[in-house]
Design a protein around this motif. Sequence first.
Motif, PDB file in Angstrom:
ATOM      1  N   THR A  91     -31.754  22.656 -44.481  1.00  0.00           N
ATOM      2  CA  THR A  91     -32.050  22.546 -45.670  1.00  0.00           C
ATOM      3  C   THR A  91     -30.726  21.981 -46.366  1.00  0.00           C
ATOM      4  O   THR A  91     -29.693  22.163 -46.206  1.00  0.00           O
ATOM      5  N   ASP A  92     -30.963  21.293 -47.626  1.00  0.00           N
ATOM      6  CA  ASP A  92     -29.914  20.826 -48.278  1.00  0.00           C
ATOM      7  C   ASP A  92     -29.038  21.716 -49.009  1.00  0.00           C
ATOM      8  O   ASP A  92     -29.566  21.890 -50.268  1.00  0.00           O
ATOM      9  N   GLU A  93     -27.822  21.955 -48.708  1.00  0.00           N
ATOM     10  CA  GLU A  93     -27.071  22.937 -49.355  1.00  0.00           C
ATOM     11  C   GLU A  93     -25.978  22.251 -50.098  1.00  0.00           C
ATOM     12  O   GLU A  93     -24.973  22.907 -50.356  1.00  0.00           O
ATOM     13  N   ARG A  94     -25.868  20.903 -50.316  1.00  0.00           N
ATOM     14  CA  ARG A  94     -24.795  20.376 -51.041  1.00  0.00           C
ATOM     15  C   ARG A  94     -24.363  20.831 -52.409  1.00  0.00           C
ATOM     16  O   ARG A  94     -23.194  20.855 -52.742  1.00  0.00           O
ATOM     17  N   MET A 102     -40.705  22.629 -50.249  1.00  0.00           N
ATOM     18  CA  MET A 102     -39.343  22.364 -50.332  1.00  0.00           C
ATOM     19  C   MET A 102     -38.602  22.755 -51.447  1.00  0.00           C
ATOM     20  O   MET A 102     -39.191  23.065 -52.536  1.00  0.00           O
ATOM     21  N   ASN A 103     -37.624  23.250 -51.484  1.00  0.00           N
ATOM     22  CA  ASN A 103     -36.815  23.759 -52.571  1.00  0.00           C
ATOM     23  C   ASN A 103     -36.143  22.607 -53.388  1.00  0.00           C
ATOM     24  O   ASN A 103     -36.305  21.398 -52.975  1.00  0.00           O
ATOM     25  N   GLU A 104     -35.516  22.936 -54.528  1.00  0.00           N
ATOM     26  CA  GLU A 104     -35.001  21.855 -55.398  1.00  0.00           C
ATOM     27  C   GLU A 104     -34.117  21.029 -54.848  1.00  0.00           C
ATOM     28  O   GLU A 104     -34.032  19.933 -55.069  1.00  0.00           O
ATOM     29  N   MET A 105     -33.204  21.447 -53.962  1.00  0.00           N
ATOM     30  CA  MET A 105     -32.252  20.715 -53.215  1.00  0.00           C
ATOM     31  C   MET A 105     -32.515  19.849 -52.285  1.00  0.00           C
ATOM     32  O   MET A 105     -31.988  18.817 -52.129  1.00  0.00           O
ATOM     33  N   THR A 106     -33.559  20.262 -51.563  1.00  0.00           N
ATOM     34  CA  THR A 106     -34.256  19.346 -50.565  1.00  0.00           C
ATOM     35  C   THR A 106     -34.854  18.234 -51.267  1.00  0.00           C
ATOM     36  O   THR A 106     -34.793  17.007 -50.838  1.00  0.00           O
ATOM     37  N   LYS A 107     -35.295  18.390 -52.653  1.00  0.00           N
ATOM     38  CA  LYS A 107     -36.049  17.197 -53.368  1.00  0.00           C
ATOM     39  C   LYS A 107     -34.754  16.367 -53.499  1.00  0.00           C
ATOM     40  O   LYS A 107     -35.266  15.166 -53.765  1.00  0.00           O
ATOM     41  N   VAL A 108     -33.722  16.819 -54.205  1.00  0.00           N
ATOM     42  CA  VAL A 108     -32.568  15.852 -54.467  1.00  0.00           C
ATOM     43  C   VAL A 108     -32.284  15.058 -53.102  1.00  0.00           C
ATOM     44  O   VAL A 108     -32.318  13.981 -53.254  1.00  0.00           O
ATOM     45  N   SER A 109     -32.367  15.509 -51.994  1.00  0.00           N
ATOM     46  CA  SER A 109     -31.758  14.881 -50.999  1.00  0.00           C
ATOM     47  C   SER A 109     -33.030  13.872 -50.534  1.00  0.00           C
ATOM     48  O   SER A 109     -32.578  12.635 -50.471  1.00  0.00           O
ATOM     49  N   THR A 118     -25.348  10.440 -53.662  1.00  0.00           N
ATOM     50  CA  THR A 118     -24.949  11.562 -54.471  1.00  0.00           C
ATOM     51  C   THR A 118     -23.781  11.712 -55.045  1.00  0.00           C
ATOM     52  O   THR A 118     -22.707  11.854 -54.296  1.00  0.00           O
ATOM     53  N   ALA A 119     -23.587  12.214 -56.431  1.00  0.00           N
ATOM     54  CA  ALA A 119     -22.325  12.237 -57.114  1.00  0.00           C
ATOM     55  C   ALA A 119     -21.637  13.525 -56.442  1.00  0.00           C
ATOM     56  O   ALA A 119     -20.538  13.599 -56.611  1.00  0.00           O
ATOM     57  N   ALA A 120     -22.510  14.434 -55.888  1.00  0.00           N
ATOM     58  CA  ALA A 120     -21.927  15.709 -55.309  1.00  0.00           C
ATOM     59  C   ALA A 120     -20.951  15.640 -54.273  1.00  0.00           C
ATOM     60  O   ALA A 120     -19.963  16.299 -54.030  1.00  0.00           O
ATOM     61  N   THR A 121     -21.155  14.311 -53.456  1.00  0.00           N
ATOM     62  CA  THR A 121     -20.291  14.138 -52.288  1.00  0.00           C
ATOM     63  C   THR A 121     -19.193  12.930 -52.567  1.00  0.00           C
ATOM     64  O   THR A 121     -19.022  12.238 -51.400  1.00  0.00           O
ATOM     65  N   VAL A 122     -18.923  12.743 -53.828  1.00  0.00           N
ATOM     66  CA  VAL A 122     -18.006  11.809 -54.105  1.00  0.00           C
ATOM     67  C   VAL A 122     -16.932  12.156 -54.532  1.00  0.00           C
ATOM     68  O   VAL A 122     -17.066  13.219 -55.696  1.00  0.00           O
ATOM     69  N   TYR A 123     -15.595  11.861 -54.276  1.00  0.00           N
ATOM     70  CA  TYR A 123     -14.389  12.483 -54.521  1.00  0.00           C
ATOM     71  C   TYR A 123     -13.407  11.392 -55.050  1.00  0.00           C
ATOM     72  O   TYR A 123     -13.127  10.653 -54.565  1.00  0.00           O
ATOM     73  N   PRO A 124     -12.821  11.945 -56.324  1.00  0.00           N
ATOM     74  CA  PRO A 124     -11.857  10.976 -56.993  1.00  0.00           C
ATOM     75  C   PRO A 124     -10.220  10.934 -55.967  1.00  0.00           C
ATOM     76  O   PRO A 124      -9.926  11.748 -55.473  1.00  0.00           O
ATOM     77  N   VAL A 125      -9.992   9.699 -56.072  1.00  0.00           N
ATOM     78  CA  VAL A 125      -8.872   9.404 -55.245  1.00  0.00           C
ATOM     79  C   VAL A 125      -7.706   9.187 -55.851  1.00  0.00           C
ATOM     80  O   VAL A 125      -7.666   8.244 -57.098  1.00  0.00           O
ATOM     81  N   ILE A 148     -22.241  19.536 -46.514  1.00  0.00           N
ATOM     82  CA  ILE A 148     -22.561  18.298 -47.739  1.00  0.00           C
ATOM     83  C   ILE A 148     -23.912  17.814 -47.743  1.00  0.00           C
ATOM     84  O   ILE A 148     -24.240  16.794 -47.641  1.00  0.00           O
ATOM     85  N   GLY A 149     -24.892  18.924 -47.360  1.00  0.00           N
ATOM     86  CA  GLY A 149     -26.373  18.433 -47.352  1.00  0.00           C
ATOM     87  C   GLY A 149     -26.854  18.029 -46.051  1.00  0.00           C
ATOM     88  O   GLY A 149     -28.072  17.455 -46.067  1.00  0.00           O
ATOM     89  N   TRP A 150     -26.505  18.302 -44.955  1.00  0.00           N
ATOM     90  CA  TRP A 150     -26.825  17.754 -43.837  1.00  0.00           C
ATOM     91  C   TRP A 150     -27.714  18.620 -42.854  1.00  0.00           C
ATOM     92  O   TRP A 150     -27.949  18.821 -41.628  1.00  0.00           O
ATOM     93  N   GLY A 151     -27.665  19.852 -43.358  1.00  0.00           N
ATOM     94  CA  GLY A 151     -28.279  21.112 -42.505  1.00  0.00           C
ATOM     95  C   GLY A 151     -29.732  20.877 -42.464  1.00  0.00           C
ATOM     96  O   GLY A 151     -30.307  20.305 -43.049  1.00  0.00           O
TER      97      GLY A 151
END
Length: 360
Positions: free
Chosen positions: A300-303, A1-8, A128-135, A295-298
């Motif tokens: 592999t996790d590319e978020r 697994m790559n690093e992004m997959t581990k994050v997911s 994950t903070a990567a997919t959280v967006y200020p409103v 956004i990480g649902w592929g």
Amino acid sequence: MNEMTKVSDAISIPGAAQLATQEDQSAYKGLLCEQWCDWHELTMRDLKRPVLLPGQVRLAIHHAGVGFALKLFVSGKYQRKPPLPFTPGTEAAGIVLEVGEGVTHIRVGQRVAAALDWGAFAQEAVTTAATVYPVPDALPLSIAAALPLTYGTTWAALNWRAQLQKREVLLVFGASGALGTAAVQIGRALGAEVIAVASTADKRAAALAHGAHHVLEADAENLPQQIKTMTSGRGVDVVFDPVGGAFFDGALRCTAAQGRILTIGYASGSIPQIPANLLLVKNISVIGFNYGYFIGWGLTDERLRYADTVQAMMAMLFDAMASGRLEKPRIQPYAFDQWMEGVEATMNRRSVGKVILSMV
């Protein structure tokens, strides 16, 4: 697994819901999928707060969007399968309760919207903070909850993939649903001539109210001839298709030379088969678009790779709506304890616009 997959994978661990004991003061209410099932079989339970890991954010969920994919998600037929038991829901807005180590663009107390792997149908969630967006303050959270996936998908599909241009003709199927409404609004904002297809008079009226220039009945058999008549025989430049089935077949016959067909989903339940000779003769492009890839649902996790791009897109969408440059979506709110009615309205296609569950 790559690093992004581990994050997911790290996200997935708290995503597996834990039942709370009566003594647990940190418990919150949420829907629970304990085995692959029909959505009617989901249950409301008291859940225990998961541990917050680095790179994550804990949210108090105020509103959550309901999508057609929920049915596939809880039955185990979606391409992504959360660990059982889990709380469904992938689109939400609320207030930041806590941030994990390394999170810098989000602060405690901030109003945000989020695209979650799962967990939105609850009073709290970790993502994950990567997919959280200020409103922006000027944008209601109930509206913001409809944007991360629905409007993110539509904007990215029409801009990144189809490259819709001013004065082109855009055909939108399912034009009164959440994705279809967004496509009508965004197509109009981009300067296209929008033809909306919807099943009832009320839904066609709603499409006109959201910016469609023309509306047609959802009649797949007669659609090609109607389109050709409307466009003086030329056809449409871009098709936005979240329906599939016979409507996709009709789109092939009424797309102009060098046109583009976006295949977004298959709400009809039928995945179309494409006769390649039609693509060749008319130089048509059929473009698959899976927003989840960004956004990480592929596979592999590319978020993390696309986080800055998606954050910039969401900031632009939020600002456009808060300022009135883009019309706010029509929503159909339901109290959290009326979740069954809200989901049923989505599944039976009775909703006009986006169904939103409200936890506050």
